[in-house]
Design a protein around this motif. Structure first.
Motif, mmCIF file in Angstrom:
data_model
loop_
_atom_site.group_PDB
_atom_site.id
_atom_site.type_symbol
_atom_site.label_atom_id
_atom_site.label_comp_id
_atom_site.label_asym_id
_atom_site.label_seq_id
_atom_site.Cartn_x
_atom_site.Cartn_y
_atom_site.Cartn_z
ATOM 1 N N MET A 1 0.999 -1.297 0.029
ATOM 2 C CA MET A 1 0.267 0.042 0.037
ATOM 3 C C MET A 1 0.407 1.235 0.185
ATOM 4 N N SER A 2 0.572 2.269 -0.778
ATOM 5 C CA SER A 2 1.284 3.619 -0.681
ATOM 6 C C SER A 2 0.154 4.331 -0.207
ATOM 7 N N LYS A 3 1.461 5.583 0.307
ATOM 8 C CA LYS A 3 -0.179 6.370 1.135
ATOM 9 C C LYS A 3 0.677 8.395 0.264
ATOM 10 N N GLN A 4 0.281 8.904 0.358
ATOM 11 C CA GLN A 4 1.015 10.676 -0.089
ATOM 12 C C GLN A 4 0.422 11.181 1.058
ATOM 13 N N SER A 5 1.676 12.307 1.076
ATOM 14 C CA SER A 5 1.350 13.734 2.177
ATOM 15 C C SER A 5 0.589 14.835 1.650
ATOM 16 N N PHE A 6 -0.281 15.513 1.743
ATOM 17 C CA PHE A 6 -0.663 16.663 1.434
ATOM 18 C C PHE A 6 -0.312 17.604 2.515
ATOM 19 N N LYS A 7 -0.954 18.957 2.277
ATOM 20 C CA LYS A 7 -1.174 19.256 3.518
ATOM 21 C C LYS A 7 -1.923 19.366 4.226
ATOM 22 N N PRO A 8 -2.228 20.331 5.708
ATOM 23 C CA PRO A 8 -2.943 19.395 6.695
ATOM 24 C C PRO A 8 -3.989 19.905 6.116
ATOM 25 N N GLY A 9 -5.192 19.412 6.703
ATOM 26 C CA GLY A 9 -6.427 19.925 6.703
ATOM 27 C C GLY A 9 -7.609 19.112 7.616
ATOM 28 N N THR A 10 -8.536 19.358 7.025
ATOM 29 C CA THR A 10 -9.209 18.832 8.585
ATOM 30 C C THR A 10 -10.198 17.630 7.232
ATOM 31 N N MET A 11 -10.032 16.305 7.481
ATOM 32 C CA MET A 11 -10.727 15.447 6.823
ATOM 33 C C MET A 11 -11.306 14.627 7.718
ATOM 34 N N ILE A 12 -11.824 14.502 8.282
ATOM 35 C CA ILE A 12 -12.779 13.761 9.530
ATOM 36 C C ILE A 12 -14.335 14.010 8.216
ATOM 37 N N TYR A 13 -14.463 13.370 7.271
ATOM 38 C CA TYR A 13 -15.668 13.360 7.418
ATOM 39 C C TYR A 13 -16.396 11.574 6.880
ATOM 40 N N PRO A 14 -17.700 11.032 6.796
ATOM 41 C CA PRO A 14 -18.547 12.939 6.629
ATOM 42 C C PRO A 14 -18.763 13.004 7.435
ATOM 43 N N LEU A 15 -19.468 14.106 7.805
ATOM 44 C CA LEU A 15 -19.960 14.738 9.259
ATOM 45 C C LEU A 15 -21.614 15.567 8.557
ATOM 46 N N PRO A 16 -21.935 15.871 10.472
ATOM 47 C CA PRO A 16 -23.718 16.247 9.841
ATOM 48 C C PRO A 16 -23.750 17.560 9.312
ATOM 49 N N ALA A 17 -24.207 17.426 8.265
ATOM 50 C CA ALA A 17 -24.867 19.013 7.322
ATOM 51 C C ALA A 17 -26.733 19.769 8.674
ATOM 52 N N ALA A 18 -26.101 20.187 9.756
ATOM 53 C CA ALA A 18 -27.542 20.351 10.465
ATOM 54 C C ALA A 18 -27.227 22.172 10.167
ATOM 55 N N MET A 19 -28.509 22.289 10.282
ATOM 56 C CA MET A 19 -29.025 23.821 10.139
ATOM 57 C C MET A 19 -29.123 24.235 11.767
ATOM 58 N N ILE A 20 -28.247 25.860 12.408
ATOM 59 C CA ILE A 20 -28.202 26.014 13.661
ATOM 60 C C ILE A 20 -29.538 26.593 13.769
ATOM 61 N N SER A 21 -30.182 26.410 14.617
ATOM 62 C CA SER A 21 -31.910 28.237 14.577
ATOM 63 C C SER A 21 -30.730 28.984 15.953
ATOM 64 N N CYS A 22 -31.596 29.804 16.194
ATOM 65 C CA CYS A 22 -30.997 31.158 16.711
ATOM 66 C C CYS A 22 -32.092 31.899 16.881
ATOM 67 N N GLY A 23 -31.534 32.397 18.068
ATOM 68 C CA GLY A 23 -32.586 34.125 18.161
ATOM 69 C C GLY A 23 -33.523 33.917 19.153
ATOM 70 N N LYS A 24 -33.854 35.320 19.882
ATOM 71 C CA LYS A 24 -34.991 35.299 20.804
ATOM 72 C C LYS A 24 -36.319 35.076 20.634
ATOM 73 N N SER A 25 -36.220 36.749 18.873
ATOM 74 C CA SER A 25 -37.685 36.959 18.756
ATOM 75 C C SER A 25 -37.817 36.330 17.659
ATOM 76 N N GLU A 26 -38.761 37.117 16.535
ATOM 77 C CA GLU A 26 -39.125 36.607 15.345
ATOM 78 C C GLU A 26 -38.265 37.404 14.818
ATOM 79 N N GLU A 27 -37.620 39.028 14.911
ATOM 80 C CA GLU A 27 -36.657 39.851 13.719
ATOM 81 C C GLU A 27 -35.106 39.333 14.200
ATOM 82 N N GLU A 28 -35.229 38.282 15.141
ATOM 83 C CA GLU A 28 -33.350 37.996 15.043
ATOM 84 C C GLU A 28 -33.568 36.508 15.104
ATOM 85 N N TYR A 29 -34.723 35.941 14.895
ATOM 86 C CA TYR A 29 -34.634 34.385 14.384
ATOM 87 C C TYR A 29 -33.797 34.208 13.346
#
Length: 189
Positions: A1-29
């Motif tokens: 088996m052969s491996k190749q190095s390349f630049k450091p990165g965040t390669m911990i995949y897959p990840l959730p694709a989540a929608m974050i909701s926030c805000g206390k009032s309708e104007e801020e949601y």
């Protein structure tokens, strides 16, 4: 088996694709999409999201100390991407994506009603890391869509929710089950 190095990165995949909701009032949601997300403790239940300080929602979460992780599925794929590339400074994302804001039960914020599972979080600590700040939070409530609940066991059927994942710049359906926790050491019958 052969491996190749390349630049450091965040390669911990897959990840959730989540929608974050926030805000206390309708104007801020607001809604924004995050994949830098994860579980960090079981007892107490804790998780994190990492957010760029330049994001519109960053100040809302920092000020209110609360947010909701809304898991996404195939039906929410377009909205998930759109909410990740458009700013809440310029758009009312609930209105634009025809999503329904629903008040949370424990914190003073909002969930996305169309999400199969929404996790209410209370910020415990913010850690500046570089391009992103990590919001460490305690899970204070989980709201599940009843259509994904097993009537007999009361378990949430994540596999039926058709969740999606983010993998190095693309969104994917989660595939077929290939095993379960502990199956490698289970006694054969």
């Amino acid at each position: 088996m052969s491996k190749q190095s390349f630049k450091p990165g965040t390669m911990i995949y897959p990840l959730p694709a989540a929608m974050i909701s926030c805000g206390k009032s309708e104007e801020e949601y607001n809604i924004f999409t995050v994949s830098w997300i994860g579980t960090i403790c079981s007892d107490p239940a804790m998780c994190y999201i990492s957010v760029r300080p330049s994001r519109h929602s960053y100040d809302i979460i920092k000020r209110n100390g609360e947010f909701v992780i809304n898991l996404t599925n195939e039906a929410l794929a377009y909205a998930t991407d759109w909410c990740g590339v458009r700013s809440g400074r310029d758009y009312n994302k609930f209105k634009e994506m025809k999503l329904t804001p629903m008040k949370t039960e424990v914190i003073d914020s909002v969930i996305i009603e169309e999400s199969p599972l929404s996790i209410e979080c209370k910020v415990k600590q913010i850690i500046p890391l570089g391009s992103h700040d990590m919001f460490i939070a305690e899970v204070v409530n989980v709201m599940a869509d009843e259509k994904y609940m097993d009537k007999e066991t009361g378990a949430f059927l994540l596999s039926d929710a058709k969740l999606m994942a983010y993998n190095h710049g693309a969104y994917y359906k989660i595939g077929e089950k290939i095993g379960k926790f502990g199956w490698s050491v289970q006694k054969k019958k």
